[in-house]
Design an enzyme around this catalytic site. Structure first.
Site, PDB file in Angstrom:
ATOM      1  N   CYS B 113       0.835  -1.196   0.000  1.00  0.00           N
ATOM      2  CA  CYS B 113       0.000   0.000   0.000  1.00  0.00           C
ATOM      3  C   CYS B 113       0.880   1.261   0.000  1.00  0.00           C
ATOM      4  CB  CYS B 113      -0.868  -0.097   1.248  1.00  0.00           C
ATOM      5  SG  CYS B 113      -2.534   0.469   1.034  1.00  0.00           S
ATOM      6  N   ALA B 114       0.612   2.201   0.866  1.00  0.00           N
ATOM      7  CA  ALA B 114       1.434   3.408   0.937  1.00  0.00           C
ATOM      8  C   ALA B 114       2.849   3.103   1.427  1.00  0.00           C
ATOM      9  CB  ALA B 114       0.782   4.441   1.855  1.00  0.00           C
TER      10      ALA B 114
END
Lengths: 203, 203
Positions: B113-114
């Site tokens: 993800c991030a």
């Protein structure tokens, strides 16, 4: 804002706990985790829950801090699985009282995996139910046991009696079913999209 | 027994952290969670991580307790997402050092993800990579950005350099890819079956 109690104990399956808590928060549900102590240690709080695969979680409150009357004001109660945690919850009079109370008041009652054992020890009426396969035999005699991944017994829209027992890999569909029950179908759609599930995932 | 460091900070996405940790433990990987402090608080431990949706997790150790040389002995390093947690990790010199070290030694480097932001701040070479859509623009200029749910850059079987950035709903396939890399394809099959995923789930 709808509210949900999510129980936790030593041995709780941390994915099941976390997926449900996190998904409900995303839907705007106020979640409160409650530490359940083993039957032989009901008076003293241990502070944290040592989950089934070693993750240690600090609960929001505990059964000695949250009175039964305060707990009974929530809109839903969720029992995660994990063999040891589910066993502790199934033997807890605090849990049995709350589950029966929520059930009788037609509030949402969610059980995942081995958590479905609590339906039995709380003496909920015979009805469709599912669980992790490992406790199927134990539940089979008292319930209309189903093999479906998520079983909704009762009417979700009318907030009648509900059980959402399911297995680990179906923790997301379980959480989404609960979001729909507490917040409506539109909210369910709103939160599923940004979570970016691979196409083909049965939700 | 293969071993993995799994980073955690305030704002880490608790599902991503928990799914990876739990799944790797099921596969027999020794997991150690390491608390990463914000850049302005690198000397003092805060004790717990307040995750993105409010779940509080007690880490196994912290960056001030685990020396870089001890950390560098692990077989894999995993960076979970959650915007605030990933930001903290991406700015941490401790994390940047370890990620570069693991990468150069051709050990497993996983980013969800991030968390993929760390590939950028650690100045990993241009290569295929994916992330949560919210940080795509930021990563696009430095990497061969892919829209796939799990991108393996390098050879999984030969334990060469690996990145497993992915999105939240693909935390399971990500974790299984990592299990395969650390423990082999047979171990992957062994643990997927008892987790009882609904048929049709793309794993």
């Amino acid at each position: 804002m709808p509210s949900a109690l999510i129980l936790i104990a030593d041995g709780t399956e941390e994915m099941e706990f976390t997926i449900v808590y996190d998904t409900l928060v995303r839907a705007g549900v106020k979640c409160t985790s409650v530490l359940i102590n083993p039957a032989n240690n009901s008076g003293e709080d241990q502070g944290t829950a040592q989950c089934s695969r070693g993750i240690q979680i600090v609960p929001d409150t505990s059964q000695s801090q949250l009175s039964l009357s305060s707990a009974a004001e929530y809109d839903a109660i969720i029992i995660p699985g994990g063999a040891k945690g589910a066993e502790t919850m199934s033997q807890s009079l605090y849990v049995q009282f709350l589950v029966r109370d929520f059930y009788q008041k037609k509030k949402h009652v969610g059980m995942i995996c081995a958590g479905s054992l609590v339906a039995q020890t709380s003496q909920l009426p015979h009805q469709p139910l599912t669980s992790h396969p490992s406790v199927k035999e134990q539940l089979d005699k008292d319930f209309d046991y189903r093999e479906d991944s998520v079983v909704v017994s009762g009417n979700l829209i009318t907030r009648s009696k509900l059980n959402f027992p399911t297995s680990l890999g179906t923790a997301f569909p379980f959480a989404f079913a609960l979001v729909e029950g507490l917040c409506g179908a539109q909210k369910r759609s709103e939160i599923v999209t940004p979570m970016v599930f691979p196409s083909g995932t049965p939700l």
